[in-house]
Each structure stands twice: as C-alpha cells, then as structure tokens.
Design a protein around this motif. Sequence first.
Motif, mmCIF file in Angstrom:
data_model
loop_
_atom_site.group_PDB
_atom_site.id
_atom_site.type_symbol
_atom_site.label_atom_id
_atom_site.label_comp_id
_atom_site.label_asym_id
_atom_site.label_seq_id
_atom_site.Cartn_x
_atom_site.Cartn_y
_atom_site.Cartn_z
ATOM 1 N N ALA B 75 -65.285 -86.225 -22.380
ATOM 2 C CA ALA B 75 -64.195 -86.651 -22.515
ATOM 3 C C ALA B 75 -62.947 -86.067 -21.643
ATOM 4 O O ALA B 75 -62.014 -86.576 -20.901
ATOM 5 C CB ALA B 75 -63.624 -86.809 -24.016
ATOM 6 N N GLN B 76 -63.191 -84.753 -21.469
ATOM 7 C CA GLN B 76 -62.063 -84.015 -20.746
ATOM 8 C C GLN B 76 -62.270 -84.253 -19.325
ATOM 9 O O GLN B 76 -61.374 -84.411 -18.574
ATOM 10 C CB GLN B 76 -62.459 -82.561 -20.982
ATOM 11 N N ASP B 77 -63.664 -84.354 -18.976
ATOM 12 C CA ASP B 77 -63.855 -84.610 -17.408
ATOM 13 C C ASP B 77 -63.107 -86.259 -17.075
ATOM 14 O O ASP B 77 -62.843 -86.309 -16.045
ATOM 15 C CB ASP B 77 -65.218 -85.028 -17.385
ATOM 16 N N MET B 78 -63.170 -87.149 -18.025
ATOM 17 C CA MET B 78 -62.713 -88.351 -17.631
ATOM 18 C C MET B 78 -61.229 -88.130 -17.491
ATOM 19 O O MET B 78 -60.712 -89.175 -16.898
ATOM 20 C CB MET B 78 -62.902 -89.320 -18.950
ATOM 21 N N LEU B 79 -60.509 -87.246 -18.127
ATOM 22 C CA LEU B 79 -59.065 -87.207 -18.058
ATOM 23 C C LEU B 79 -58.742 -86.642 -16.513
ATOM 24 O O LEU B 79 -57.642 -86.331 -16.391
ATOM 25 C CB LEU B 79 -58.655 -86.814 -19.201
ATOM 26 N N GLY B 80 -59.799 -85.547 -16.087
ATOM 27 C CA GLY B 80 -59.311 -85.011 -14.959
ATOM 28 C C GLY B 80 -59.729 -85.612 -13.603
ATOM 29 O O GLY B 80 -59.918 -86.650 -13.363
#
Lengths: 453, 172
Positions: B75-80
């Motif tokens: 999920a953090q990757d998706m926002l990065g």
Amino acid sequence: MESVLGRYRNLTILVGVLFLQVLGLAVQVKRSGDAESTRLIRIWAVDTITPFERVLVWAQNGSSNLWHNYFFLRGVRAENRQLKQQIEQMRLDQVRLSEDAGQAHRLQQLLAFKEQTIAKTVPAQVIGSSGSDLSRSIYIDKGSNEGIAPDMAVITAGGIVGKVLRVYPSTSLVLMINDQTSGVGAMLEKSRLQGVLKGTPDGAVILERVMADEKVSPGDTVLSSGGDQIFPKGLPVGTVSKVSPGREMFLNIQVRPAADLSRLEEVLVVTEKQEQTAVVENGARVRAADILAQRLPSVPDKPVAAAAAVGAPGSSKVGAPGQSTSAAAKTQIPVTGSAKPGSVGVQQVAAPSTAAASTAKVASGASAVAPATAKPASTGRAPDVDGSAEPKASQAPKKTVPKVAGDSTASGGSPNAVGSNSASLPAKSSTVQPKLPVSQPNPQPPATDEDPH
Amino acid sequence: MPITYTSGEQIEVYRFSIPVTVGVPLLALFLQAFVPRRFPFFSIFDLPLLVTIFFGMARRNPISGLFTGAAIGLAQDMLGAYPIGIYGIAKTVVGYFASSLGAKLDVENAGARFLVTLGFYLVHAAVYFTVARGMVNMTLNWSWSRGIEAGLANAFLGVGLYYLLDKFKQRT
C-alpha cells in the motif's frame, strides 16, 4: 517433502510471498518503457487516500484563511506600505531589465535563436506527499481532467519544484528535484557551467558533473539549462550553498533550492511551452528615465514669457539661429534638476547629474535651441521644461514673469518662482513632447489661455 | 537488559479487532502521506513500519506478520513514486522477523522496544536499498548519518506509539 514443508512452513510462505513480489517488480522493471502496468492499482490507492486529504486541506485552508484574512490583521498596514515601496522599486527594476531583455531579444533575432517560453500554466494545490523519507514526491489536486500530462514541469514563483511523474484523473504525482532519482539540467548563471541537479538521501540538492577545475563559489545562482527538455531554460533553480571537492574530479556543489520544497502549498504546472524565434517589439521603448520622469514631481507648463527669456539673443549656448532644430526638437536632452529658470536665457544643457535629473525630458528647443533673435514678448509659448529649475531673480527679466496657469500658489506667488520645482504639482508635463517650431525666427505663440499678455 | 528469553507458552499472544487491524494501518498510511505536507520533519518517521513491527510483535505469528507487512508495504508503494514492491518486500521481511522475535522474546518494556525498533529500521533500510539498487537499478545512496538519525527518531516514536496501541490489544 510434506514434512519438510510443514516443518518450515513459515519460511516457505515467506519465500513464496517474497518471490511473488520480486516477480511483480521484475515485470514492472521490464515494462518500464511501456504504459504503466500498475496504473490501475495505483489509481485505487490514490483514490482511496486523496479524498480525505482534499477534505483536510480544504478545512485547513478555510480555517487558516478565516483567521488570517478576517481576524489576525496585525501589521497589515505596515506590510502593505512596505510592499508598495517594493513594487515601486520593482517597477523601476523591471523597466531596466526589460531594456536588457529587449537588447537580448534583438541579438537573438539577429542570430535566429529560438527560445522556449512558458505559454500556459495550471495552478494546483499540494494535497499530500509520498510519505517517505526515501522518496521525495508530492500529490497535487490536478490531473488529466485539467490537462496535466507526465513530464510536465512543476514550478512556483520562487523556482522549479519538479516534474509530473504520474497522472490520475483528478490528481498527479510530482517527483521533486530533491529526490535521488530525479535529474534536472541546470547551469550556473555567471559562468554558464552546466551540470545535473540531483537529490541526496537527506533531501538536499546537489549539482553534479561540474569539473573540479572550474570556479564555483557559494551564492552563485543556478538556473535551469533546458537540456532536460522539461524545464524551460532560465528558470531559477537555487543558489550554491557549499562547494567541496567531489569524486572523479568533479565538484560537489550543494544547492539551496529557490522554491521551499518542504513547505509547498500551491504550485504551477507548465502545461504548454512555446518554441519561438525571438521577437523584437518595434513599439516605442520605455526607458527607466521615462518612468521616473512620470513619477517625479515637475514644473508646470512654462509660460510664454519664460520662453521669451529663453530665446534672448546670445543667451543660448547650445542653439544658434539658423541651426536646424527639427532634430533637436525631437531629441530629448536631460538637464540637471538644479538648472535655474532665472538663467533660462543662459541655460546650459547639462549632463544629468542624478538619476532624477536625468529623467527630466526637456524639449531641447525650450531654451537652448530657441532662436537668438526671438524677442521675449513675441516668442511663443515656451515648451514644457521639466526639472527643478528655479528662477534666479537677478537674471529673470520681469517681463517674462509669467502667471502660472491655474496655479499661482504653486510657485508661492512669486513671479520669480516660475520655474521652481513644485513638489506638489503633477508630473503630467514631463511627458509632453516639444512642439514649438523653434527654428522659426519669430514663432507665433500658440493659442493658449496661459498667455500672460 | 529487559529482553528476556521465554518459552512460547509463557508469552501472551494478542489479537486485535477488525476495525483496529484495518484502521490503524490505513491511518498510519494516511498520516504518513498527509502530515509531512505541513510538518516536513515528519517524513523522517515511518509510521507504516512502526505499525508493522507492533502488529508482528503482538501477534507473535510469523505468517500473520509477514502478510501484514506485505499488505502495508505494498500500500505504501502504491502511494509512492517508485515501483510497487520495494517497500512490500522490505516490510514483509520486517513483519516476519518481528513476529518471530516476538514469539521468542518478551519485548513489552520500553527499552526492549526501543532497541528492537532501531534494529528493524536498519534491517528495513538495508532490504529496501538492496532491492532498489540490486533489482530495480535505482541510483539511491545510503547515508549512515541520516539512517541512524532516522532510526533513533523512529525508535523514540515507536515506544510512544506502541504504548498507545497497547490499548487495543485483546487477550486470546
């Protein structure tokens, strides 16, 4: 086999999960040149988070505006006054710079240069960040619906911010210039040395690829070079804050970004750039002197008698009878502000001694070019004379004492104060161009109410 | 040192309600994305990592921990801005080992939590940089000073955060 898997069940699952993620990464890396393979999943994530961010930003801005615009107005007057002064100064600077720019454009035109300019921008608000110390990116509230596309430049009034990396319908992800994976073509303003601007792990910005034997000093301004095809050339990037020897014979140049990257709220996305040949405006150029002349106080229109004195025989040191004055009448000769009208008849056209004085546009024929044979009483109305000329009582002939049209008090009621610089007077006469046909021996006075006779 | 070696039977295993299980990671992701906009220094913290460590150590189940880490990391990757999976892999590893550690050690007091968080932050950074540089071929540079600074900051924050999150623990 089953016993082995059962015994190492946790480890097996760990390896499996890691393998799947590595596989996914490999697919993304392989398809990096194609359209984004992860676009859909990113849209879901962004669409989940950004609505909350929008609401919070909206509420935050609303309360902040309410407080700052309606309640907390302390110091606003002083700030307003200060800003007005700043505007005055910047106007003058602008005129001077536009003169330089005009010259540069003319040279560019001569050399058939093409320049890239910003044609259209879309303002956007920063609503969030990637939320990581390892990558520096922000989310803005404008997306493809507003015409945003990948690789568009993002700037502020201060300087460049970054480029659009990913675009979603109503939001976009902007990779900032202090991200480690970013790269901006930049150059030093003075030396024109070019390098690549990159981010560091701690969020600073460095200029790479500048040879160690080049001279770079802290305080040098860094501009975009346009080499990256994203940022137009000449945009402010920052200033050099520290220079030290780096690796491989390159300098390690730290740059302080011109835009405050850590406190971005509003940005501009450059949606359209124009590449055009430099165009030179053929219209009348505005000089700094002219602007100043408009702003500074000046004397009222000069009455006829004064002009008569101007044309006193032998008094002029510049003009001479029979001398062609057509060119002289067009020429604007600055006079010193201290020239005294009383000595108009012997007025010398002097070189400007101060900036203010140099701004005074004086009809060259006003006094200096007036025919020597012109009689004081018969001379036409003197052209407008700007400057703080004061009459010298001993030299000013009484006959020529005029009545200042409509404002006798402006000169203190003293006839000798005809040419005195009245600070309270408007500067309108400063822009009046000379029209007096001074080349005529006996110029007819124009029909005017200001005729003292 | 307050870290004590105990048997599995002696260690309490906690569980969390579904709203907490879903809401806390989402809140952490949201705060991580939103707060640095106003408070730039906040970007030094990694709330999703702290949440991963906390859930891993509290549940003491490696499989649960690795899936929690994988979900939060992805999920953090998706926002990065970087490819999806770098944070995912790093947090999967951290979640797994945090759970494994939690199953073997009693890390309930502040000192132990501080050290564990500092250690896992460095492990997380090591995995992240290994994947980013080795697999994705990204030109990321590691700064030891920055890494230690961020690790200490996260460890301090983690101690306080775990104390708050302890309120949501439910005994099994």
